[in-house]
Design a protein around this motif. Structure first.
Motif, PDB file in Angstrom:
ATOM      1  N   VAL A 198     -23.648  23.175   9.062  1.00 31.92           N
ATOM      2  CA  VAL A 198     -23.552  23.070   7.763  1.00 31.92           C
ATOM      3  C   VAL A 198     -22.493  21.930   7.230  1.00 31.92           C
ATOM      4  N   ARG A 199     -21.343  22.062   7.999  1.00 31.35           N
ATOM      5  CA  ARG A 199     -20.360  21.140   7.719  1.00 31.35           C
ATOM      6  C   ARG A 199     -20.739  19.740   7.652  1.00 31.35           C
ATOM      7  N   ALA A 200     -21.428  19.106   8.661  1.00 32.74           N
ATOM      8  CA  ALA A 200     -21.921  17.806   8.689  1.00 32.74           C
ATOM      9  C   ALA A 200     -22.832  17.613   7.677  1.00 32.74           C
ATOM     10  N   ARG A 201     -23.834  18.391   7.285  1.00 28.77           N
ATOM     11  CA  ARG A 201     -24.810  18.170   6.377  1.00 28.77           C
ATOM     12  C   ARG A 201     -24.010  18.115   5.040  1.00 28.77           C
ATOM     13  N   TYR A 202     -22.994  19.029   4.428  1.00 28.53           N
ATOM     14  CA  TYR A 202     -22.457  18.776   3.222  1.00 28.53           C
ATOM     15  C   TYR A 202     -21.781  17.721   2.966  1.00 28.53           C
ATOM     16  N   LEU A 203     -21.245  17.183   4.101  1.00 25.74           N
ATOM     17  CA  LEU A 203     -20.162  15.940   4.051  1.00 25.74           C
ATOM     18  C   LEU A 203     -21.148  14.752   4.048  1.00 25.74           C
ATOM     19  N   ASP A 204     -22.468  14.824   4.262  1.00 26.39           N
ATOM     20  CA  ASP A 204     -23.157  13.526   4.097  1.00 26.39           C
ATOM     21  C   ASP A 204     -23.227  12.986   2.677  1.00 26.39           C
ATOM     22  N   ALA A 205     -22.424  11.959   2.615  1.00 26.57           N
ATOM     23  CA  ALA A 205     -22.426  11.477   1.345  1.00 26.57           C
ATOM     24  C   ALA A 205     -23.615  10.927   0.857  1.00 26.57           C
TER      25      ALA A 205
END
Length: 253
Positions: free
Chosen positions: A98-105
């Protein structure tokens, strides 16, 4: 010369994430179990409580390191997945993504009027400070979205250890802004943004539904010095946020 500062909420005021938190969880699950059949509405019930901003009366300095903050949320994400019918092992694997997905600009969008509002106020001598209940990597997200250069400081709840509407995060913002003589708060949440700021005597403008001209009324009020307000969306119904976003949530459930 008296310093003039605008405090800005971020999510729902200046920018928004497509799909919000619930959509992000579905995207992370897509990576683990393609064709799973889970939709955003399935995980939403599990996200309605458990974020730090759901307990603004309690500080959380122990979560001020990014890994600690995200680690504390892993059980919440797993619970949301399991509640949607996802097997526990797969839920844990998806939660870790989830972290990487949420931070995908690329999944974020800046509202069309945000930059022009910031630039117009800056040209009139106003400095900008973000005050947001958000993830630890907010500074990087602002930079990736091309907004970072507009702000003199970023006051982030996940790093400060206090969530809006707690007075402590606003006190930190005022301190970092250099104790300005004139200050406004602009945000999309009547409790976290407006009530929180007003509790410290900071005039606040709510970006509310029905304002077709977006941030324009806020810019006009700040430039005019209209502390009393003129009825432009100061008290919209609590069922909706500004710009037509579906519901009140300071962090985009």
């Amino acid at each position: 010369m008296t310093k003039s500062v605008v405090l800005w909420d971020f999510d729902g005021t200046l920018a928004f994430r497509d799909g919000r938190w619930r959509g992000c969880l579905v995207e992370a699950l897509d990576e683990v179990v393609p064709g799973h059949g889970v939709v955003a509405a399935d995980v939403a019930p599990g996200l309605r409580d458990g974020f730090p901003w759901h307990r603004p009366e309690s500080g959380h300095p122990e979560l001020s390191a990014p890994d600690a903050w995200w680690g504390a949320l892993q059980p919440l994400f797993v619970k949301a997945y399991v509640g949607a019918g996802v097997e526990a092992r797969l839920a844990a694997l998806a939660a870790s993504r989830v972290r990487a997905r949420y931070l995908d600009a690329s999944r974020w969008a800046v509202f069309p009027d945000a930059v022009s509002a910031l630039e117009e106020l800056a040209a009139a001598g106003w400095l900008h400070v973000v005050v947001s209940n958000h993830v630890p990597e907010l500074d990087g997200l602002l930079r990736d979205l091309g907004l970072g250069r507009h702000f003199a400081a970023v006051v982030n709840s996940s790093l400060v250890g206090w969530e809006k509407p707690h007075r402590r995060i606003f006190e930190v913002a005022l301190d970092r802004a250099g104790s300005p003589g004139r200050v406004w708060m602009v945000g999309d949440n009547p409790v976290a943004d407006v009530a929180g700021a007003q509790a410290l005597g900071i005039p606040a403008i709510l970006v509310g539904p029905g304002q077709d001209d977006g941030l324009r009324p806020a810019v006009r009020r700040i430039l005019d010095g209209d502390v009393a307000g003129d009825g432009d969306g100061d008290s919209p119904p609590a069922s909706a946020t500004g710009r037509g976003l579906p519901e009140i949530s300071p962090e985009g459930l």
